[in-house]
Design a protein around this motif. Structure first.
Motif, PDB file in Angstrom:
ATOM      1  N   GLU A   1      23.100  35.713  51.410  1.00  0.00           N
ATOM      2  CA  GLU A   1      24.311  35.203  50.774  1.00  0.00           C
ATOM      3  C   GLU A   1      25.566  35.607  51.541  1.00  0.00           C
ATOM      4  OE1 GLU A   1      22.005  37.313  49.521  1.00  0.00           O
ATOM      5  OE2 GLU A   1      22.760  38.264  47.685  1.00  0.00           O
ATOM      6  N   ILE A   2      25.541  36.757  52.227  1.00  0.00           N
ATOM      7  CA  ILE A   2      26.707  37.183  52.997  1.00  0.00           C
ATOM      8  C   ILE A   2      26.824  36.352  54.273  1.00  0.00           C
ATOM      9  CG2 ILE A   2      27.847  39.147  54.082  1.00  0.00           C
ATOM     10  CD1 ILE A   2      27.511  39.204  50.983  1.00  0.00           C
ATOM     11  N   ILE A   3      25.692  35.995  54.872  1.00  0.00           N
ATOM     12  CA  ILE A   3      25.729  35.085  56.026  1.00  0.00           C
ATOM     13  C   ILE A   3      26.380  33.772  55.611  1.00  0.00           C
ATOM     14  CG2 ILE A   3      24.343  33.792  57.683  1.00  0.00           C
ATOM     15  CD1 ILE A   3      22.222  35.997  57.470  1.00  0.00           C
ATOM     16  N   ARG A   4      25.905  33.213  54.496  1.00  0.00           N
ATOM     17  CA  ARG A   4      26.435  31.925  54.032  1.00  0.00           C
ATOM     18  C   ARG A   4      27.912  32.013  53.690  1.00  0.00           C
ATOM     19  NH1 ARG A   4      27.592  29.761  49.169  1.00  0.00           N
ATOM     20  NH2 ARG A   4      27.536  27.471  49.046  1.00  0.00           N
ATOM     21  N   ASP A   5      28.296  33.017  52.901  1.00  0.00           N
ATOM     22  CA  ASP A   5      29.692  33.145  52.493  1.00  0.00           C
ATOM     23  C   ASP A   5      30.602  33.364  53.688  1.00  0.00           C
ATOM     24  OD1 ASP A   5      28.742  32.925  49.932  1.00  0.00           O
ATOM     25  OD2 ASP A   5      29.035  35.027  49.396  1.00  0.00           O
ATOM     26  N   SER A   6      30.139  34.124  54.670  1.00  0.00           N
ATOM     27  CA  SER A   6      30.962  34.402  55.854  1.00  0.00           C
ATOM     28  C   SER A   6      31.189  33.133  56.667  1.00  0.00           C
ATOM     29  CB  SER A   6      30.287  35.470  56.727  1.00  0.00           C
ATOM     30  OG  SER A   6      30.184  36.687  56.031  1.00  0.00           O
ATOM     31  N   ILE A   7      30.166  32.311  56.794  1.00  0.00           N
ATOM     32  CA  ILE A   7      30.313  31.059  57.547  1.00  0.00           C
ATOM     33  C   ILE A   7      31.288  30.133  56.830  1.00  0.00           C
ATOM     34  CG2 ILE A   7      29.087  28.975  58.283  1.00  0.00           C
ATOM     35  CD1 ILE A   7      26.658  30.733  58.859  1.00  0.00           C
ATOM     36  N   LEU A   8      31.166  30.016  55.509  1.00  0.00           N
ATOM     37  CA  LEU A   8      32.110  29.189  54.751  1.00  0.00           C
ATOM     38  C   LEU A   8      33.533  29.717  54.895  1.00  0.00           C
ATOM     39  CD1 LEU A   8      30.121  28.574  51.435  1.00  0.00           C
ATOM     40  CD2 LEU A   8      30.474  26.968  53.313  1.00  0.00           C
ATOM     41  N   SER A   9      33.674  31.029  54.951  1.00  0.00           N
ATOM     42  CA  SER A   9      34.996  31.621  55.140  1.00  0.00           C
ATOM     43  C   SER A   9      35.567  31.253  56.509  1.00  0.00           C
ATOM     44  CB  SER A   9      34.905  33.146  54.995  1.00  0.00           C
ATOM     45  OG  SER A   9      36.135  33.764  55.285  1.00  0.00           O
ATOM     46  N   LEU A  10      34.714  31.269  57.531  1.00  0.00           N
ATOM     47  CA  LEU A  10      35.173  30.962  58.896  1.00  0.00           C
ATOM     48  C   LEU A  10      35.575  29.499  59.043  1.00  0.00           C
ATOM     49  CD1 LEU A  10      32.506  32.988  60.901  1.00  0.00           C
ATOM     50  CD2 LEU A  10      34.956  33.495  60.730  1.00  0.00           C
ATOM     51  N   THR A  11      34.917  28.613  58.293  1.00  0.00           N
ATOM     52  CA  THR A  11      35.235  27.188  58.398  1.00  0.00           C
ATOM     53  C   THR A  11      36.283  26.756  57.378  1.00  0.00           C
ATOM     54  OG1 THR A  11      33.378  26.624  56.926  1.00  0.00           O
ATOM     55  CG2 THR A  11      32.940  26.613  59.295  1.00  0.00           C
ATOM     56  N   ARG A  12      36.804  27.736  56.635  1.00  0.00           N
ATOM     57  CA  ARG A  12      37.851  27.505  55.635  1.00  0.00           C
ATOM     58  C   ARG A  12      37.410  26.552  54.528  1.00  0.00           C
ATOM     59  NH1 ARG A  12      42.791  29.135  58.067  1.00  0.00           N
ATOM     60  NH2 ARG A  12      42.238  31.013  59.208  1.00  0.00           N
ATOM     61  N   THR A  13      36.119  26.560  54.206  1.00  0.00           N
ATOM     62  CA  THR A  13      35.613  25.710  53.114  1.00  0.00           C
ATOM     63  C   THR A  13      35.230  26.528  51.887  1.00  0.00           C
ATOM     64  OG1 THR A  13      33.418  25.787  54.143  1.00  0.00           O
ATOM     65  CG2 THR A  13      34.778  23.867  54.622  1.00  0.00           C
ATOM     66  N   LEU A  14      35.322  27.856  51.967  1.00  0.00           N
ATOM     67  CA  LEU A  14      34.988  28.707  50.837  1.00  0.00           C
ATOM     68  C   LEU A  14      36.098  28.665  49.802  1.00  0.00           C
ATOM     69  CD1 LEU A  14      32.930  30.829  49.732  1.00  0.00           C
ATOM     70  CD2 LEU A  14      34.374  32.569  50.801  1.00  0.00           C
ATOM     71  N   GLU A  15      35.720  28.427  48.548  1.00  0.00           N
ATOM     72  CA  GLU A  15      36.693  28.381  47.462  1.00  0.00           C
ATOM     73  C   GLU A  15      36.519  29.598  46.556  1.00  0.00           C
ATOM     74  OE1 GLU A  15      36.464  24.758  45.302  1.00  0.00           O
ATOM     75  OE2 GLU A  15      37.017  23.494  47.011  1.00  0.00           O
ATOM     76  N   ASN A  16      37.617  30.101  46.075  1.00  0.00           N
ATOM     77  CA  ASN A  16      37.565  31.224  45.138  1.00  0.00           C
ATOM     78  C   ASN A  16      37.006  30.742  43.808  1.00  0.00           C
ATOM     79  OD1 ASN A  16      38.696  33.078  46.926  1.00  0.00           O
ATOM     80  ND2 ASN A  16      40.774  32.484  46.378  1.00  0.00           N
ATOM     81  N   GLY A  17      36.051  31.489  43.279  1.00  0.00           N
ATOM     82  CA  GLY A  17      35.489  31.155  41.981  1.00  0.00           C
ATOM     83  C   GLY A  17      35.868  32.202  40.965  1.00  0.00           C
ATOM     84  N   GLU A  18      36.003  31.808  39.752  1.00  0.00           N
ATOM     85  CA  GLU A  18      36.325  32.746  38.686  1.00  0.00           C
ATOM     86  C   GLU A  18      35.200  32.815  37.673  1.00  0.00           C
ATOM     87  OE1 GLU A  18      40.048  31.583  37.083  1.00  0.00           O
ATOM     88  OE2 GLU A  18      41.180  32.053  38.905  1.00  0.00           O
TER      89      GLU A  18
END
Length: 827
Positions: free
Chosen positions: A639-656
């Motif tokens: 999950e950290i690999i996935r989240d980090s890649i999404l962060s690098l491509t600026r597609t990760l959204e903050n969830g609440e």
């Protein structure tokens, strides 16, 4: 050195297994599924304890089991269809066992799966059962001497020869052990590496180049403290460390192991965990709420909600919801809850005492049923799903004024929609009847464009829409939770674990081995869960603070001071630094059971700041790094690999938080069938942009939209997983090469790089900073330039335009970076 290849297969991979050829997960499967089954169903007639080993067969020790009896070998590892055991228990041979009745289908499936995986069985230093009396005597005599049962000692940090290395007490404990072996700690990691490590450990996400550069430039002695305090206060801390705790629970978003029945309110427990850790709720409060939140006093409706939701810890489990034998089901649930509490909070394998006294630890049969009685007086399953399945107990939550107002509005919309859909369905069904009567009778197969066929399709679609709307009907909020039964009673010993063969009654109580005083008297009309929670959360409990502190060390160093993090018993590993463990346990209590304060203290130590570089001399003395002469290099979780890649491509959204189970892809909504969801369908795009902790967690294999979890050791959520397995297998390399996720994200990252104005060298440096957290070295530039130019030229020669070739070349380069060891590992 980063090596770049046109196709990102960087390493030859092989399966990592234990020295015996058996993986930890396989041995866990045997211990939790197969051994109890053999004990309850077979050992009455085929064990060293039985008066006569029928058929010359003893199955309670490894050597005799695989030797077999008069009828030959029981199993052919890896070949279930050729194994006598399955033929016998399946009643497909002349010999039929057990004679009291055929095993359930799910029990036979357990044996089949076990044989298929090679019939793993832990190595035994001696015939365990033949020597069981001696072992028990030895265990009881040594009980008070075993380190884990002794009170936590208040220790003084040792003096060391070197006086210029230690930043705090933790370092003195580490350095003293190193000096005993004439070793020195490793130098500090460079600031880029250290910051990256801190970000991944506290947030589960990489730092930006701007954050790295600012930290490198900040020479103040408080620079690291400032970063740590900011990350501890960020919502990402609870998301990162909440997943650690969820590994210890049975949390999932579906009920039943073999089915995908949605547990659409399970998300409330997940969010409770994340909120609790972000709020730095005292660990003792965290314990009490999860074990007995429904029994605690509450000062407000909001607090009542939290406390009820917290008991999802006990309610959400891998329960078998279809079982004809309800008493067996009830005791199976209790057994899993006992195992859960024992491992998660106490670091003990209490569940091993279900069928007999614990083979190694001084946990008696009576101890087990004293604790099982508390869980047996707790209602976990209640009601039915579609009249077939047992259902997990739910408790209605108090609503705020705003929630009541919103639900009133949703209810109005629901009734309006139903008022439209139901008359339409009734009209279509009436039209269908007319067409059926008008059609000539015959055997002709209807054509796809036949009016009746088209009408039936419309009816099916509309029926499904109505059923789904009904399923999502606005109702008062509920949580999966437990409650006390109306008339609590003590448990009786289940002879050989069989709930239909009852022995003496056992008063409800706690484990004697960890008792520091007389056990409290339990309320007559209550389960005893509250007293159990208070006993576990008591600072005098010799296990609770040690187990919790050890888990902190494990998550920050890659291995606990006690490496068997879920087993502090006699068969667990000894602590490498017992004084340090007691120091951390004491600090945990003194800090008001604050997780953040303990994490902060460990991260600010020099021990944590060490480099992970190899030291040949130290390696010769301590190849497993038990003395912590360097920092362990750790591969990121899936999950950290996935989240980090999404962060690098600026597609990760903050969830609440909130519900993320995709019920819009529900299937089997016809009457009489339970609602299920399909995992072959792709998750909606808005979910795929969230952090992985918020995505649905399934009880078998994880959803194929996030199949990276299946490849990179996401734990079996039907087990307690204090320490995840870390495997290296060829399918991981194939995933990195070929997965649509990696290809799509590489293209997005390449688009960012191309948008970045500059030369090829400038882009390589930019990408290296983004992905690896450091500046590009000369060899990175040389290899990168060579790759981009040659690959682009080859694509142009094959017929692509220059712009197309440029995009493809940079996409492949980004793919190589994201699949490199340097990206995948925390140094």
């Amino acid at each position: 050195m980063l090596r770049i290849f046109p196709v990102p297969l960087f390493f030859v991979l092989c399966t990592v297994r234990m020295a015996s050829g058996q993986s930890a997960d396989e041995l866990k499967f045997f211990e939790t599924k197969v051994r109890p089954l053999l004990a309850t169903q077979c050992q009455g007639c085929h064990s060293s304890k039985s008066k006569m080993a029928f058929g010359g067969l003893r199955i309670d020790q490894k050597a005799s089991f695989f030797q077999g009896g008069q009828s030959g070998a029981l199993v052919v590892p890896g070949k279930p269809d050729e194994s006598l055991l399955l033929k016998v228990v399946g009643y497909s041979s002349e010999l039929k066992m057990p004679p009291t009745g055929k095993l359930k289908a799910e029990q036979i499936d357990v044996l089949r799966e076990w044989i298929q995986m090679g019939a793993p069985w832990p190595e035994e230093a001696a015939p365990v059962v033949d020597a069981s009396v001696a072992i028990q005597a030895k265990t009881k005599a040594a009980a008070l001497q075993h380190w884990a049962w002794k009170p936590v000692a208040k220790v003084t940090p040792p003096k060391t020869k070197a006086t210029d290395w230690s930043a705090q007490a933790i370092d003195q404990f580490i350095l003293a052990k190193l000096e005993e072996k004439k070793l020195k700690p490793s130098p500090d990691a460079d600031r880029q590496t250290l910051l990256r490590r801190v970000y991944f450990d506290l947030a589960g996400l990489p730092p930006t180049p701007k954050e790295v550069n600012a930290f490198v430039a900040d020479k103040s002695p408080k620079a690291l403290e400032t970063i740590v305090d900011r990350l501890l206060a960020a919502p990402s801390f609870g998301e990162r460390w909440g997943r650690h705790w969820l590994d210890l629970s049975y949390f999932a978003d579906n009920l039943e192991i073999g089915r995908k029945i949605p547990a659409k309110d399970a998300w409330r427990y997940r969010d409770y965990v994340i909120r609790s850790l972000n709020a730095d709720k005292p660990f003792t409060t965290f314990i009490k709420e999860q074990l007995a939140g429904d029994l605690l006093p509450a000062e407000s409706d909001a607090q009542r909600r939290e406390q009820v939701i917290a008991t999802g810890f006990l309610a959400l489990g891998p329960w078998t919801l279809v079982a004809a034998d309800k008493e067996q089901l009830r005791m199976d649930v209790v057994d899993m809850q006992v195992d859960l509490i024992g491992k998660a909070f106490l670091g003990l394998t209490v569940g091993c005492a279900r069928c007999h006294d614990h083979k190694f630890d001084p946990i008696s049969h009576k101890d087990y049923y004293a604790m099982a009685g508390i869980l047996g007086a707790t209602e976990t399953l209640h009601g039915r799903i579609d009249g077939i399945f047992s259902d997990v107990n739910r408790i209605q939550l108090p609503e705020s004024v705003e929630e009541l107002r919103m639900r009133a509005g949703e209810t109005e919309k629901f009734h309006a929609r139903m008022a439209t859909l139901k008359p339409r369905l009734k009209a279509l069904e009436a039209e269908k009847e007319k067409l059926k009567k008008a059609q000539p009778q015959g055997d002709a197969t209807p054509k796809p464009d036949d009016p009746l066929v088209l009408l039936e399709k419309q009816i099916a679609k509309l029926s499904k829409e109505i059923a789904l709307l009904e399923y999502n009907r606005p109702l008062p909020p509920e949580a999966f939770a437990v409650r006390d039964v109306d008339a609590p009673v003590n448990a009786h010993i289940n002879i050989r674990g069989n709930p239909h063969m009852l022995g003496e009654e056992v008063p409800r109580s706690f484990l004697q081995v960890a008792m520091w005083d007389k056990p409290p008297v339990l309320a007559y009309r209550a389960s005893g869960r509250l007293e159990l929670a208070e006993w576990i959360a008591n600072e005098k409990n010799p296990l609770t603070a040690r187990v919790a502190a050890n888990r902190v060390w494990q998550h920050l160093f890659g291995a606990g001071l006690v490496r068997s993090v879920d087993n502090f018993g006699l068969r667990g590993e000894l602590p490498t630094h017992p004084e340090l463990l007691d120091y951390l346990a004491t600090r945990y209590v003194e800090a008001g059971w604050s997780l953040k304060k303990v994490v902060r203290e460990v991260i600010l130590s020099r021990a944590y700041r060490q480099s992970s570089a190899h030291n040949a001399e130290a390696y010769q003395v301590d190849p497993e790094n038990l003395l912590r002469w360097r920092m362990n290099r750790r591969r990121m979780e899936g999950e950290i690999i996935r989240d980090s890649i999404l962060s690098l491509t600026r597609t990760l959204e903050n969830g609440e938080g909130g519900p993320t189970l995709p019920l819009d892809i529900a299937d089997n909504l016809n009457l009489g069938k339970p609602v299920e969801f399909r995992d072959e369908a792709k998750l909606p795009d808005h979910l795929l942009r969230l952090r992985t902790v918020y995505l649905p967690v399934l009880r078998k294999s994880q959803h194929r939209s996030v199949d990276i979890l299946n490849l990179f050791d996401f734990p079996d959520v039907n087990q307690v997983n204090g320490a995840r397995s870390v495997t290296t297998v060829p399918t991981q390399a194939l995933y990195l090469m070929n997965s649509p996720f990696y290809q799509e994200q590489s293209k997005l990252l390449a688009a960012r790089a191309i948008e970045f104005a500059g030369t090829t060298g400038a882009r390589i440096d930019w990408l290296t900073e983004q992905v690896l957290g450091r500046s590009a070295r000369p060899d990175d530039q040389t290899r990168g330039n060579d790759f981009i130019s040659k690959f682009s030229a080859a694509l142009v020669q094959s017929g692509k335009t220059a712009p197309e070739a440029n995009i493809e070349a940079w996409t492949r380069y980004c793919h190589a970076l994201l699949a490199s060891n340097e990206f995948l590992y925390i140094r």
